[in-house]
Design an enzyme around this catalytic site. Structure first.
Site, PDB file in Angstrom:
ATOM      1  N   SER A   1       0.858  -1.188   0.000  1.00 43.35           N
ATOM      2  CA  SER A   1       0.000   0.000   0.000  1.00 43.35           C
ATOM      3  C   SER A   1       0.887   1.228   0.000  1.00 43.35           C
ATOM      4  CB  SER A   1      -0.896   0.012   1.243  1.00 43.35           C
ATOM      5  OG  SER A   1      -1.540   1.268   1.399  1.00 43.35           O
TER       6      SER A   1
ATOM      7  N   TYR B   1      -1.114  -0.382  10.565  1.00 46.13           N
ATOM      8  CA  TYR B   1      -1.282  -0.690   9.140  1.00 46.13           C
ATOM      9  C   TYR B   1      -0.067  -0.216   8.343  1.00 46.13           C
ATOM     10  CZ  TYR B   1      -3.443  -0.935   4.517  1.00 46.13           C
ATOM     11  OH  TYR B   1      -3.719  -1.227   3.199  1.00 46.13           O
TER      12      TYR B   1
END
Length: 265
Positions: free
Chosen positions: A146, A159
């Site tokens: 990501s 995350y």
């Protein structure tokens, strides 16, 4: 790469097939005539989706596994190897996303879940295929990271850390496997329209439909791209984030609304 025997469709092994990016990639490969080895926790929902998508049953195998359970995903991979042989492509797509507050004790457990699923689960997904791909001298491993792995974001430390780990791990693996002619592709999605991003309470620039992401991802994988940010305008944001001084990043991102915590009401 070693040629696929005539008349045998190529095989992709893919985790996270029950929704979002994983399911969109599975559909894109199905439309190109690939055989699908799909891994998901929710097998029944994937079976329903396969039928609704009109994918021929003989081209699909669905394996029940949770990537956060190491033995579970290894068993699914070994079952695929025993049934269909070594895939041409393995896509580690399963992932979770939650905000955390390190001051909250419960969020340390959430942090652990993020690392276990997003990073260690990805390594466990790749593990069973490395030896046979080395022997065959071909194959592609795809890690879905990501853009959040480039720099830290407030309230999103777990995350961001897990996806930064994916980026570094895949880079290490790419160099290790290059002599064996096994490719490693790292995909860095920006904001993609999926259930994971649906509840985000902050602006999402360059928000991209998941089917469009899948089209571009398949091209990057086929080309053996080492590293690809999708969509392309987000690549410029990534470049800015990489080189932005900390004082500027703190000023801009410090006011950003945070990802909701899993344990918040």
């Amino acid at each position: 790469m070693t040629a696929i025997p005539e008349g045998v469709a190529p095989l992709v092994f893919l985790t996270g097939a029950s929704s979002g990016i994983g399911q969109a990639l599975a559909l894109a490969y199905a439309r190109q005539g690939w055989r699908l080895a799909l891994v998901a926790r929710r097998v029944e929902s994937v079976q329903i989706w396969v039928e609704q998508a009109g994918i021929a049953a003989e081209r699909v195998r669905i394996y029940a596994a949770d990537v956060s359970d190491r033995q579970s995903i290894i068993a699914a991979a070994e079952s695929c190897l025993n049934t269909w042989g070594v895939p041409e492509i393995v896509v580690a797509c399963a992932g979770i996303s939650h905000g955390i507050d390190t001051a909250e004790r419960a969020d340390l457990d959430v942090f652990e879940d993020l690392l276990q699923t997003n990073l260690l689960g990805l390594a466990a997904t790749f593990h069973p295929f490395l030896a046979p791909m080395r022997v065959r001298q071909s194959g592609t491993l795809v890690g879905v990271a990501s853009v959040a792995g480039i720099r830290g974001l407030p309230g999103h430390g777990g995350y961001c850390a897990s996806k930064a780990g994916v980026i570094s791990y895949c880079e290490s693996l790419r160099m290790e496997l290059a002599p064996h002619k096994v490719r490693v592709v790292t995909l860095l999605p920006g904001f993609i329209e999926t259930p994971m991003t649906r509840g985000n309470p902050y602006p999402m620039p360059f928000l991209m439909p998941v089917d469009k992401f899948a089209e571009q991802a398949l091209r990057a994988i086929a080309a053996g791209r080492a590293y690809r940010v999708i969509p392309w305008p987000m690549a410029w944001v990534v470049r800015l984030l990489r080189w932005a001084p900390a004082v500027l990043l703190d000023r801009v991102m410090g006011r950003r609304q945070r990802k909701p915590r899993k344990t918040s009401s």
